[in-house]
Design a protein around this motif. Structure first.
Motif, PDB file in Angstrom:
ATOM      1  N   LYS A  76      20.501 -13.820  -7.360  1.00 23.24           N
ATOM      2  CA  LYS A  76      20.624 -12.038  -7.168  1.00 23.24           C
ATOM      3  C   LYS A  76      20.580 -10.639  -6.908  1.00 23.24           C
ATOM      4  CE  LYS A  76      16.509 -13.397  -7.911  1.00 23.24           C
ATOM      5  NZ  LYS A  76      14.987 -13.073  -9.585  1.00 23.24           N
ATOM      6  N   LEU A  77      22.139 -10.914  -6.112  1.00 24.61           N
ATOM      7  CA  LEU A  77      22.744 -10.441  -5.341  1.00 24.61           C
ATOM      8  C   LEU A  77      24.185  -9.678  -6.894  1.00 24.61           C
ATOM      9  CD1 LEU A  77      23.990 -10.255  -2.048  1.00 24.61           C
ATOM     10  CD2 LEU A  77      22.017  -8.778  -2.761  1.00 24.61           C
ATOM     11  N   GLY A  78      24.679 -10.594  -7.532  1.00 26.24           N
ATOM     12  CA  GLY A  78      25.210 -10.447  -8.223  1.00 26.24           C
ATOM     13  C   GLY A  78      26.565 -10.354  -7.669  1.00 26.24           C
ATOM     14  N   GLU A  79      26.706  -9.050  -8.943  1.00 27.93           N
ATOM     15  CA  GLU A  79      28.424  -8.140  -9.035  1.00 27.93           C
ATOM     16  C   GLU A  79      28.576  -6.816  -7.470  1.00 27.93           C
ATOM     17  OE1 GLU A  79      28.862  -5.914 -12.000  1.00 27.93           O
ATOM     18  OE2 GLU A  79      28.800  -7.539 -13.492  1.00 27.93           O
ATOM     19  N   ASP A  95      18.104  -2.466 -11.023  1.00 28.10           N
ATOM     20  CA  ASP A  95      17.018  -2.574 -12.767  1.00 28.10           C
ATOM     21  C   ASP A  95      16.836  -4.459 -12.303  1.00 28.10           C
ATOM     22  OD1 ASP A  95      17.764  -0.020 -13.163  1.00 28.10           O
ATOM     23  OD2 ASP A  95      19.596  -0.421 -14.385  1.00 28.10           O
ATOM     24  N   GLY A  96      17.823  -5.125 -12.205  1.00 29.54           N
ATOM     25  CA  GLY A  96      16.934  -6.135 -11.754  1.00 29.54           C
ATOM     26  C   GLY A  96      15.913  -6.796 -10.999  1.00 29.54           C
ATOM     27  N   LEU A  97      15.996  -6.353 -10.065  1.00 31.71           N
ATOM     28  CA  LEU A  97      14.711  -5.677  -9.277  1.00 31.71           C
ATOM     29  C   LEU A  97      13.485  -6.250 -10.026  1.00 31.71           C
ATOM     30  CD1 LEU A  97      15.364  -5.002  -5.955  1.00 31.71           C
ATOM     31  CD2 LEU A  97      14.833  -7.383  -6.319  1.00 31.71           C
ATOM     32  N   VAL A  98      13.794  -4.891 -10.677  1.00 32.33           N
ATOM     33  CA  VAL A  98      12.401  -4.353 -11.536  1.00 32.33           C
ATOM     34  C   VAL A  98      12.458  -5.064 -13.444  1.00 32.33           C
ATOM     35  CG1 VAL A  98      11.968  -2.214 -13.261  1.00 32.33           C
ATOM     36  CG2 VAL A  98      12.754  -1.846 -11.288  1.00 32.33           C
TER      37      VAL A  98
END
Length: 199
Positions: A76-79, A95-98
Motif C-alpha cells: 500500500k505504501l509503494g514508492e 490517490d491509491g487510497l481514493v
C-alpha cells in the motif's frame, strides 16, 4: 522395550493459516469473527488451531495484524517507502487510497485502521501494533515532505514532521469517510484540501 511416541507432524502451514485468518478478520472485524469462522476459513480443527496458536482467537488476531503489517502495508505504501520519495510518491499514496475506496473490496478499509476503531481503546497489544503502523506511515510522509522542501516542491516554511502528522490523520479519516460515503468527489476534495496547505 519402550518406544518414544513421536509427535504427529503438523498438517498445515502456519503462515497459510495466518493468511486466511487475516483475511477473515479484515472482512468481518475481530468481534464478529468466531472460532468457528476461523476453523472454516483455515480448514484447521479447533484443537490443532489452539495447539499452534496458544491463546486461540486473540493470538491469531494479533499475529494476523503483524502479518498484515509485514505483507500488505508495504504494498500500500509503494514508492512512499523509498528514501528519495517526494511529492509524487506522497500524492500517489493518497490517490491509491481514493481508488481503493471506490471499490467494494477497498471499502473493507485497512485492517489496522479498523483495529484502531474496534479494539485499540481496550487492547494494549493491538493498540501497540496500530501505533507502530502510524509511526511508520508518519516517518515515510515526513521524509517525503523533507525531500520536497529541499527541492522546492513545497514551501520552505513547511514543517515536515508537523505536516506528516496532519497527513496521517487525514488518510485515517479518509478511510473512515470512504466506508460510509464512497463518493469520489468528496474523497478527492479531502485530499486536495490537505495538500493545498503545502503549496
Amino acid at each position: 522395550m519402550y518406544f518414544r511416541v513421536m509427535p504427529r507432524p503438523r498438517e498445515f502451514e502456519p503462515d497459510a493459516v495466518l493468511d486466511q485468518a487475516m483475511l477473515r478478520f479484515w472482512q468481518q472485524g475481530y468481534r464478529a469473527t468466531s472460532i468457528e469462522d476461523l476453523v472454516r476459513a483455515t480448514g484447521v480443527k479447533p484443537g490443532s488451531l489452539y495447539g499452534a496458536f496458544p491463546g486461540g482467537k486473540r493470538t491469531l488476531f494479533l499475529k494476523s495484524l503483524e502479518r498484515y503489517s509485514t505483507l500488505v502495508v508495504p504494498r500500500k505504501l509503494g514508492e512512499l517507502t523509498a528514501p528519495g520519495a517526494s511529492m509524487d510518491a506522497l500524492r500517489g499514496y493518497f490517490d491509491g487510497l481514493v481508488s481503493d475506496l471506490l471499490s467494494p473490496e477497498g471499502r473493507q478499509g485497512c485492517l489496522l485502521v479498523n483495529t484502531a476503531i474496534e479494539n485499540a481503546a481496550e487492547d494494549d497489544e493491538a493498540a501497540a501494533v496500530v501505533r507502530g503502523h502510524l509511526a511508520r506511515l508518519e516517518q515515510c510522509m515526513a521524509t517525503a515532505l523533507r525531500n520536497a522542501r529541499d527541492t522546492g516542491e513545497v514551501r520552505v516554511s513547511v514543517d515536515p514532521v508537523a505536516n506528516a502528522k496532519l497527513l496521517v490523520a487525514t488518510c485515517q479519516g479518509l478511510m473512515v469517510v470512504g466506508k460510509a460515503n464512497p463518493d469520489e468527489t468528496v474523497l478527492r476534495a479531502i485530499v486536495d484540501t490537505a495538500f493545498a496547505v503545502l503549496a
